[in-house]
Design a protein around this motif. Sequence first.
Motif, PDB file in Angstrom:
ATOM      1  N   ALA A  77      -9.631  -5.010   6.917  1.00 17.28           N
ATOM      2  CA  ALA A  77      -8.545  -4.023   6.900  1.00 17.28           C
ATOM      3  C   ALA A  77      -7.269  -4.565   7.520  1.00 17.28           C
ATOM      4  N   HIS A  78      -7.403  -5.586   8.384  1.00 16.04           N
ATOM      5  CA  HIS A  78      -6.217  -6.128   9.044  1.00 16.04           C
ATOM      6  C   HIS A  78      -5.339  -6.917   8.092  1.00 16.04           C
ATOM      7  N   ARG A  79      -5.868  -7.381   6.969  1.00 14.83           N
ATOM      8  CA  ARG A  79      -5.052  -8.199   6.070  1.00 14.83           C
ATOM      9  C   ARG A  79      -3.957  -7.391   5.359  1.00 14.83           C
ATOM     10  N   PRO A  80      -4.260  -6.258   4.714  1.00 15.63           N
ATOM     11  CA  PRO A  80      -3.142  -5.491   4.148  1.00 15.63           C
ATOM     12  C   PRO A  80      -2.199  -4.966   5.216  1.00 15.63           C
ATOM     13  N   ALA A  81      -2.740  -4.586   6.391  1.00 17.28           N
ATOM     14  CA  ALA A  81      -1.871  -4.121   7.471  1.00 17.28           C
ATOM     15  C   ALA A  81      -0.926  -5.231   7.918  1.00 17.28           C
ATOM     16  N   GLU A  82      -1.422  -6.435   7.955  1.00 13.63           N
ATOM     17  CA  GLU A  82      -0.624  -7.604   8.317  1.00 13.63           C
ATOM     18  C   GLU A  82       0.502  -7.816   7.313  1.00 13.63           C
ATOM     19  N   ALA A  83       0.177  -7.700   6.039  1.00 15.82           N
ATOM     20  CA  ALA A  83       1.195  -7.894   5.002  1.00 15.82           C
ATOM     21  C   ALA A  83       2.269  -6.822   5.080  1.00 15.82           C
ATOM     22  N   VAL A  84       1.871  -5.575   5.314  1.00 13.69           N
ATOM     23  CA  VAL A  84       2.847  -4.491   5.433  1.00 13.69           C
ATOM     24  C   VAL A  84       3.772  -4.727   6.623  1.00 13.69           C
ATOM     25  N   ALA A  85       3.216  -5.193   7.734  1.00 15.26           N
ATOM     26  CA  ALA A  85       4.002  -5.380   8.949  1.00 15.26           C
ATOM     27  C   ALA A  85       4.939  -6.572   8.872  1.00 15.26           C
ATOM     28  N   ARG A 127       0.850  -1.187   0.000  1.00 17.57           N
ATOM     29  CA  ARG A 127       0.000   0.000   0.000  1.00 17.57           C
ATOM     30  C   ARG A 127       0.881   1.231   0.000  1.00 17.57           C
ATOM     31  N   ALA A 128       0.323   2.360  -0.349  1.00 18.93           N
ATOM     32  CA  ALA A 128       1.086   3.597  -0.463  1.00 18.93           C
ATOM     33  C   ALA A 128       1.803   3.909   0.840  1.00 18.93           C
ATOM     34  N   GLY A 129       3.065   4.312   0.713  1.00 14.73           N
ATOM     35  CA  GLY A 129       3.848   4.673   1.879  1.00 14.73           C
ATOM     36  C   GLY A 129       4.685   3.535   2.437  1.00 14.73           C
ATOM     37  N   ALA A 130       4.373   2.306   2.059  1.00 10.35           N
ATOM     38  CA  ALA A 130       5.154   1.156   2.519  1.00 10.35           C
ATOM     39  C   ALA A 130       6.312   0.919   1.554  1.00 10.35           C
ATOM     40  N   ALA A 131       7.217   0.038   1.940  1.00  7.49           N
ATOM     41  CA  ALA A 131       8.378  -0.252   1.103  1.00  7.49           C
ATOM     42  C   ALA A 131       8.022  -1.252   0.014  1.00  7.49           C
TER      43      ALA A 131
END
Length: 461
Positions: free
Chosen positions: A260-268, A204-208
């Motif tokens: 919403a927790h799924r993309p957050a999980e992937a970013v983390a 997602r935007a802002g992530a690496a």
Amino acid sequence: MSPAVPERLLRELGRTEGGAEALGLLVRDQHTRRLVLLRALLEAAAAAPASVCPPGALDRLRRDWALLEAAERADRDAVRTVLLYPLAGPWAQRCLHGLTAAAPTPGLAADLAHFSALAAAAAIRARLPFTGRLTAHGGLLALPTLGALRTRPGPPAPVGIALAEGLVTLRQKGATPVVVRMEDGGARSGDPRWLPVRTLPAVRAGAAPVPLDDIDRYRAAGSGLERQGPRADTSLDDTEHTAWAASWSGLESQLRVGGAHRPAEAVALLRCLVPLAPPPGSGSDGGSAAHCSGTRREAFGAVLSSRPTTPAHFAATLVHELQHTKLAALSALTPLHHEGTAARYFAPWRPDPRPFDGLLQGAYAHLGLADYWQRFALGAQRVSHRDPAWAEHARCQEQVGAVLPALAGSGALTPAGRVLVNEMIAMYHRLADRPPPAGHLARATAYVRTARVIWRQRNGS
């Protein structure tokens, strides 16, 4: 209850979720373990007999460590990018095992020499000028997180390296130097002998961006995936990279289907993807539904996978594998059970008996998948999307239901493990409140029943 993980976070994780606090706790613990492992490697080398770690190799390790310390003083975050890279974990574990094994370990000298490449990559990222000498193996010199230099095939060969004025120069005897520039998009060179680590866009935007690492020497070695057929021993060409990018396209929206927790999980959690060859029977281009993927406990943050054919299946692959990542990290942080390692449990997703820990891991990952595919099916507008999603959900849900009694009935669960399993059971029942169409449910039930009959016939139980 484990003081390391508050009960409310265990409950979050038991639902196959986990907010920023829970995921941050897992990530910090894994990073600490990596740094301790690296220090243990150096101390094991110092304590090893000269027949295992000769004085020259030990001196080289100490010089590499000094370069790492200097680079960390220059840019701590840049160095941590290299040291905490998932694929440095399998390398460090191999080295530590080789240094402490009762019998000589083939390849230990080459493994220890790789520390020089790790230190050089850290210094390059920290923009710390240095000179050194590295060793290419099998016609390739890999610099972790950056790329690799193609060299002449043959025995191990020395390669001189220097960083000055922002340019990395790589020199091999009898060949013109290769110059690599560090840019925002990575390590680049116009010389075809340099192979940069490819990336996929940020989740997602802002992530690496996410490295698609087909270069690192330790990306699949010792993973067990070699025994299953797929391999990770060749580099992607431009066409293959384009195909990966197409499957990855739109990933965030597909992940968000699962909450919403799924993309957050992937970013983390996701720090690199290792491309695997398509499994046997999938065709030369990997275009069929056949697929393989996996994770490695020692490579926290890495997902190994053949190319999923659609963004939805890419999302499902990440949901599945990141549940394994979370549960493995949680198990390292706090014991979940005291069951033995005997492989004796039925798991409908495997033909062979599983140990209790494997049963827990599989149930947890399939519960996450059951949740994802149910949400996908409930939100799908087209029958052509909805029916396959219901079929996937029903199969995963029935598979989980078949093994939950064995998990819940264990007397070896720790208090933390009991909280986790109880939350898994509660989530399973919540999913059952919105069942799939009867036909999908009947087929999934028959599938699991048949799997159990075949398992009993095959394993004599």
